[in-house]
Design an enzyme around this catalytic site. Structure first.
Site, short mmCIF file in Angstrom:
data_model
loop_
_atom_site.label_atom_id
_atom_site.label_comp_id
_atom_site.label_asym_id
_atom_site.label_seq_id
_atom_site.Cartn_x
_atom_site.Cartn_y
_atom_site.Cartn_z
CG ASP A 73 9.19 12.52 -41.55
OD1 ASP A 73 8.23 12.22 -42.30
OD2 ASP A 73 9.15 13.45 -40.74
CE1 TYR A 75 2.83 6.15 -42.18
CE2 TYR A 75 3.92 4.13 -41.47
CZ TYR A 75 3.21 4.83 -42.42
OH TYR A 75 2.87 4.22 -43.60
CG PHE A 86 5.62 3.74 -47.35
CD1 PHE A 86 4.67 4.75 -47.45
CD2 PHE A 86 6.74 3.81 -48.17
CE1 PHE A 86 4.83 5.81 -48.33
CE2 PHE A 86 6.92 4.86 -49.05
CZ PHE A 86 5.97 5.87 -49.14
CG HIS A 196 3.68 10.14 -51.30
ND1 HIS A 196 2.72 9.73 -50.40
CD2 HIS A 196 4.87 9.98 -50.68
CE1 HIS A 196 3.31 9.34 -49.29
NE2 HIS A 196 4.62 9.48 -49.43
#
Length: 231
Positions: A73, A75, A86, A196
């Protein structure tokens, strides 16, 4: 501070290829439920990021997609999210995960904005497309996942050749959908899996993100198929 102040998806600009899938979702029970939830939160004064949740679909036409980066989701800090997985708004300090992405690429960027990636065929798609200030995953399981699953399936059925960067268990859960859909369509795909890029997992087994070589693999694979300049 830039945040979502109105629920108006029909007016948000979308690039070629995405509108039918988006409109079908908006007409569905899940889409109507999501709209009601977001209108309620906006009316209650919630600060919701990003200001344009579908921006990834504005910058990258379906016909030009040759890579997909799946995030979770947006920031949840003021001024960070710009609707691309990102990516952060120009001038914002790089979050740790994004810093590790650039480290794996071997570059030191002047900005953390990935807009140029999006304009060169990289679909930067979060699974959930909105979040409230300071509340990670606050809009998870409210309906966005149905839309983004449909978008991933649409890409897998349409885009060829296409590289999928699946970093972390959340993104890797989409691998079966991607591979099965692409196989039915006869499309060429390269599915790359690693941990990740978060500092909590970037160096850990089973597949550390740092040192995974995904960007080099993707460039070589796409170049062999006549696609260059994506990254």
């Amino acid at each position: 501070m830039r945040s979502l102040t109105e629920w108006a998806p029909q007016r948000w600009p979308l690039a070629e290829g995405w509108r039918p899938a988006v409109d079908a979702f908006l007409r569905s029970p899940q889409g109507e439920s999501l709209a009601a939830f977001l209108r309620e939160r906006i009316a209650a004064g919630a600060v919701i990021y990003p200001p344009h949740p579908l921006r990834a679909l504005e910058l990258t036409p379906l016909s030009q997609v040759h890579a997909v980066v799946l995030g979770q989701d947006p920031y949840h800090g003021p001024g960070q999210a710009e609707g691309l997985a990102f990516s952060v708004v120009e001038g914002v300090k790089l979050p740790p995960s994004l810093r590790n992405i650039f480290r794996e690429m071997g570059c030191e960027p002047a900005s953390g904005s990935l807009v140029e990636w999006a304009r060169h065929g990289v679909l930067l798609l979060n699974t959930c497309l909105t979040v409230e200030d300071g509340k990670p995953a606050s809009h998870a399981r409210r309906g966005w996942e149905q839309l983004t699953d449909a978008l991933v399936e649409l890409v897998a059925a349409t885009a060829s050749p296409c590289v999928y960067f699946l970093w972390g268990a959340h993104a890797q859960a989409k691998a079966g959908l991607i591979e099965a859909t692409a196989a039915r369509a006869g499309n060429e795909v390269l599915v790359l899996r690693a941990n990740h890029p978060s500092p909590l997992s970037a160096r850990r087994p089973p597949v550390p993100f740092l040192g995974c070589g995904h960007f080099a693999q993707a460039r070589a694979w796409l170049a062999q198929r006549g696609v260059a300049g994506v990254f």
